[in-house]
Design an enzyme around this catalytic site. Structure first.
Site, short mmCIF file in Angstrom:
data_model
loop_
_atom_site.label_atom_id
_atom_site.label_comp_id
_atom_site.label_asym_id
_atom_site.label_seq_id
_atom_site.Cartn_x
_atom_site.Cartn_y
_atom_site.Cartn_z
N THR A 84 12.18 9.96 34.26
CA THR A 84 11.44 9.18 33.28
C THR A 84 12.25 9.07 31.98
O THR A 84 13.14 9.87 31.73
CB THR A 84 10.07 9.84 33.03
OG1 THR A 84 9.31 9.76 34.24
CG2 THR A 84 9.29 9.15 31.93
N GLY A 85 11.92 8.08 31.17
CA GLY A 85 12.66 7.85 29.93
C GLY A 85 12.27 8.79 28.81
O GLY A 85 11.83 9.90 29.02
N GLY A 86 12.42 8.31 27.59
CA GLY A 86 12.10 9.12 26.42
C GLY A 86 13.19 8.97 25.36
O GLY A 86 13.06 8.16 24.47
N ASP A 183 13.61 4.65 34.43
CA ASP A 183 13.15 3.54 33.60
C ASP A 183 13.36 3.84 32.12
O ASP A 183 13.72 4.96 31.74
CB ASP A 183 11.69 3.19 33.89
CG ASP A 183 10.71 4.32 33.57
OD1 ASP A 183 11.16 5.40 33.14
OD2 ASP A 183 9.49 4.13 33.75
N SER A 184 13.17 2.81 31.31
CA SER A 184 13.22 2.91 29.85
C SER A 184 14.52 3.54 29.38
O SER A 184 15.60 3.12 29.79
CB SER A 184 11.99 3.68 29.36
OG SER A 184 11.86 3.57 27.95
N TYR A 185 14.46 4.58 28.51
CA TYR A 185 15.68 5.18 27.98
C TYR A 185 16.60 5.69 29.08
O TYR A 185 17.83 5.72 28.92
CB TYR A 185 15.36 6.32 27.01
CG TYR A 185 16.63 6.96 26.48
CD1 TYR A 185 17.31 6.38 25.41
CD2 TYR A 185 17.19 8.07 27.10
CE1 TYR A 185 18.52 6.92 24.96
CE2 TYR A 185 18.39 8.61 26.66
CZ TYR A 185 19.05 8.03 25.57
OH TYR A 185 20.24 8.56 25.15
N ASP A 395 7.26 -7.18 28.13
CA ASP A 395 7.78 -6.03 27.39
C ASP A 395 8.70 -6.54 26.28
O ASP A 395 9.69 -7.21 26.55
CB ASP A 395 8.57 -5.12 28.34
CG ASP A 395 9.32 -4.01 27.61
OD1 ASP A 395 8.86 -3.60 26.53
OD2 ASP A 395 10.34 -3.54 28.14
N GLY A 445 3.88 -10.75 33.98
CA GLY A 445 2.80 -10.01 33.31
C GLY A 445 3.08 -8.54 33.15
O GLY A 445 2.27 -7.80 32.60
N GLY A 446 4.25 -8.08 33.64
CA GLY A 446 4.58 -6.67 33.59
C GLY A 446 4.91 -6.20 32.19
O GLY A 446 5.46 -6.94 31.38
N HIS A 448 6.27 -2.66 29.63
CA HIS A 448 7.42 -1.76 29.61
C HIS A 448 7.33 -0.78 30.78
O HIS A 448 8.34 -0.47 31.41
CB HIS A 448 7.47 -1.02 28.28
CG HIS A 448 8.71 -0.20 28.08
ND1 HIS A 448 9.97 -0.76 28.10
CD2 HIS A 448 8.89 1.12 27.87
CE1 HIS A 448 10.86 0.19 27.91
NE2 HIS A 448 10.24 1.35 27.78
#
Length: 483
Positions: A84-86, A183-185, A395, A445-446, A448
Site C-alpha cells: 500500500t502507498g503512503g 498503488d499511490s506512493y 482522481d 468513475g474510479g 485514487h
C-alpha cells in the site's frame, strides 16, 4: 577414542541444536485465522497471518503480513505481494477496503466492535495475495529502531528480503507465477522492488522467484504529478478557461518549483488553490470532508497536502466519529476501532506488547530517496516483464493524464490504440497496449483508490490482465484512434 557417553552427549547436543533451529524456522510460519470478530461464522476464505524476521535477532526487524489464498486454485493461480502507498500505510487498507475478501459493514457506529462482511469483488478470486506491512512502523510490523528503517531504499530491500524468506517458509508457492502489486506512493518503490527481485534471480539468490510482472494503481511516478493536475482540473471543468490560460502563460507548465520572484504565477496559483480547496482530490465527485483536510499554507503546501490528504488525521477512540457520508473516512475510522480491539488482535495472532496503538498510516520520519521510478520501468520493460498501469479517471491526486505523460515518454510503439473496454455491455474504462508488454487502462468513475469505489470494474480489469487476455476480450472492440 571417544567414550559412548561423550558420543551420546554430542548426539543430544546436535539434537538440541537441530530442535532449536527447527523451532526458530517454524516460528516464521504464519498462523491460520479461522474466525474474525465481527464476521458472522467461519471465514469462507483461507487467511494466514504471521511475522517474518529480517534482523540478526528475533526482535530486530519483524514484518507482519496477511496472506489470503486464491479462492479458485491456489496451486496454479498467480501469487501477488501487495504494498500500500503512503508511504507508511498498512496493507490492511488494501485487504479491507480495496481488493481483499472482506470489508467493514456500512452501518452507524454504536461504540461496539465494527462488523465485517464478505466482498464479492475480491481479487483473491483469481490470485493468492500477500498483504505486507512495510515500511517498518507500519501496521503491526515492528523494530527496535524504527526510524533507522524508514526510507525508500530500506523499503525496497526489506520487501525483497521479506519475499524470499516468506517463500522459503511457503515452498508450495515457489512455482507459481509472481506479480508485484502496489498503488499511490508505492508507485515509487514498487518498480525498484521488482528490479531488485529480478537482479537477485540473475545472480542466483535462492529461492528463485518466478517473477512475471507488476501492476500499479494511480501510481506516483515522477513526483511531478501536480504539473499535470492543472490541465486535468481544467479538462474536468473545475477551473475557468481564463485562469488556465493565465497559468500556462505565467507559470509555463511549472507549478511545483516556482520562482519566488514570479509574482504573476504565484498569484494565479493562489487563485487556483482557492478553486480546488474544497474538492476531495482523491475523488472529485465525492463530498468535501473538512474534518480530514489540512489547509495548505498558500501554494507551497499544495503538493504535500494532495498526496497525503487522507492520511493527515489519525482517529482514535476519543475522536469524533466521521460523517458517515464521507464513506472512506468513516471506513478508516471503523478499521482503527477494530484493529485496536483486543479480540481482533487475538484473532490475528498479534504478539502482545509489540504495538501499543495501531494506526492505519504512520508517515513521519520517512526518508525520500528515489526521485522517480521512470528508469525502473525502462529497465523492467527491456527485460520483458508484463506491466499493468491503471488510473481511476476521477482522481486529481495522481491524474490519469500525468500517468499517460510518463508512459508516452517511454516511447514504446502502440500495439492496440486507445479503445473502450466493457463490463456487462457498458464502458468500464479505456485502454491502450504498448510493445514491451505494457498495458495502460483507465477505470471510468474510479477514484485514487480505484478498487474501493469501482470494485466490479477493477476486478474485471485485474482478472483479464492476470489471465493474459485483452481487457477488451469481454466486449465489442471499438477503436478510437486517429488515423
Amino acid at each position: 577414542m571417544r567414550t559412548i557417553s561423550t558420543m551420546c552427549c554430542n548426539f543430544h547436543l546436535i539434537l538440541l541444536i537441530a530442535l532449536a533451529l527447527f523451532l526458530r524456522i517454524s516460528s516464521q510460519h504464519g498462523s491460520k485465522v479461522e474466525v474474525l470478530p465481527g464476521f458472522e461464522g467461519p471465514l469462507p476464505f483461507e487467511l494466514e497471518t504471521g511475522y517474518v524476521g529480517l534482523g540478526e535477532t528475533d526482535d530486530d526487524l519483524q514484518v507482519f503480513y496477511y496472506f489470503v489464498k486464491s479462492e479458485n486454485d491456489p496451486q496454479k493461480d498467480p501469487l501477488m505481494l501487495w504494498l500500500t502507498g503512503g508511504p507508511g500505510c498498512t496493507s490492511f487498507s488494501a485487504l479491507a477496503f480495496q481488493i481483499g475478501p472482506f470489508a467493514f459493514k456500512d452501518e452507524e457506529y454504536d461504540g461496539n466492535l465494527p462488523n465485517l462482511i464478505s466482498r464479492p469483488e475480491s481479487w483473491t478470486k483469481a490470485c493468492s495475495i500477500i498483504f505486507v506491512d512495510l515500511p517498518f512502523g507500519t501496521g503491526f510490523s515492528y523494530a527496535k529502531n524504527v526510524t533507522a528503517q524508514r526510507s525508500d531504499s530500506k523499503l525496497v530491500h526489506h520487501t525483497h528480503q521479506f519475499l524470499r524468506k516468506w517463500l522459503i517458509d511457503h515452498p508450495e508457492f515457489l512455482s507459481n507465477e509472481f506479480y508485484m502489486g502496489a498503488d499511490s506512493y508505492s508507485g515509487i518503490p514498487a518498480p525498484a522492488i521488482v528490479q531488485e527481485i529480478s537482479n537477485g534471480n540473475e545472480i542466483g539468490l535462492q529461492p528463485q522467484i518466478n517473477l512475471q510482472g507488476y501492476l500499479l494503481g494511480n501510481p506516483v511516478t515522477t513526483r511531478k504529478e501536480v504539473n499535470d493536475r492543472v490541465q486535468y482540473t481544467h479538462g474536468m471543468g473545475l477551473i475557468s478557461d481564463e485562469l488556465y490560460a493565465s497559468l500556462q502563460r505565467n507559470c509555463k507548465g511549472e507549478y511545483i518549483n516556482v520562482d519566488s520572484r514570479n509574482k504573476l504565477c504565484l498569484r494565479d496559483l493562489n487563485y487556483y488553490d482557492e478553486c480546488i480547496s474544497t474538492l476531495y482530490l482523491e475523488n472529485i465527485l465525492n463530498r468535501f470532508c473538512p474534518e480530514v483536510v489540512v489547509t495548505p499554507k498558500k501554494h507551497e503546501a499544495l503538493y504535500r497536502r494532495s498526496l497525503t490528504q487522507k492520511f493527515n488525521t489519525t482517529i482514535n477512540s476519543n475522536a469524533i466519529v466521521p460523517d458517515r457520508r464521507c464513506k472512506i473516512n468513516f471506513a478508516f475510522f471503523l478499521a482503527t476501532q477494530w484493529a485496536n480491539h483486543e479480540s481482533a488482535r487475538k484473532s490475528l495472532h498479534i504478539r502482545e506488547g509489540t504495538i501499543s496503538k495501531w494506526e492505519r498510516c504512520y508517515k513521519t520520519d520517512f526518508e525520500y530517496q528515489i526521485s522517480s521510478s521512470f528508469e525502473f520501468h525502462v529497465n523492467l520493460s527491456a527485460k520483458g516483464y508484463r506491466a499493468l498501469i491503471y488510473s481511476g479517471d476521477h482522481d486529481a491526486v495522481v491524474p490519469f493524464n500525468s500517468t499517460e505523460t510518463w508512459i508516452r515518454a517511454l516511447n514504446y510503439s502502440i500495439v492496440e490504440d486507445w479503445r473502450p473496454w466493457f463490463l456487462e455491455n457498458y464502458v468500464a474504462g479505456y485502454t491502450r497496449t504498448y510493445s514491451n508488454q505494457m498495458t495502460f487502462a483507465t477505470v471510468r468513475g474510479g477514484a485514487h483508490l480505484t478498487s474501493y469505489n469501482r470494485p466490479a470494474e477493477s476486478l474485471a480489469m485485474f482478472t483479464r490482465w492476470i489471465a493474459n487476455v485483452p481487457l477488451t476480450e469481454q466486449g465489442t472492440i471499438i477503436s478510437c484512434s486517429r488515423h
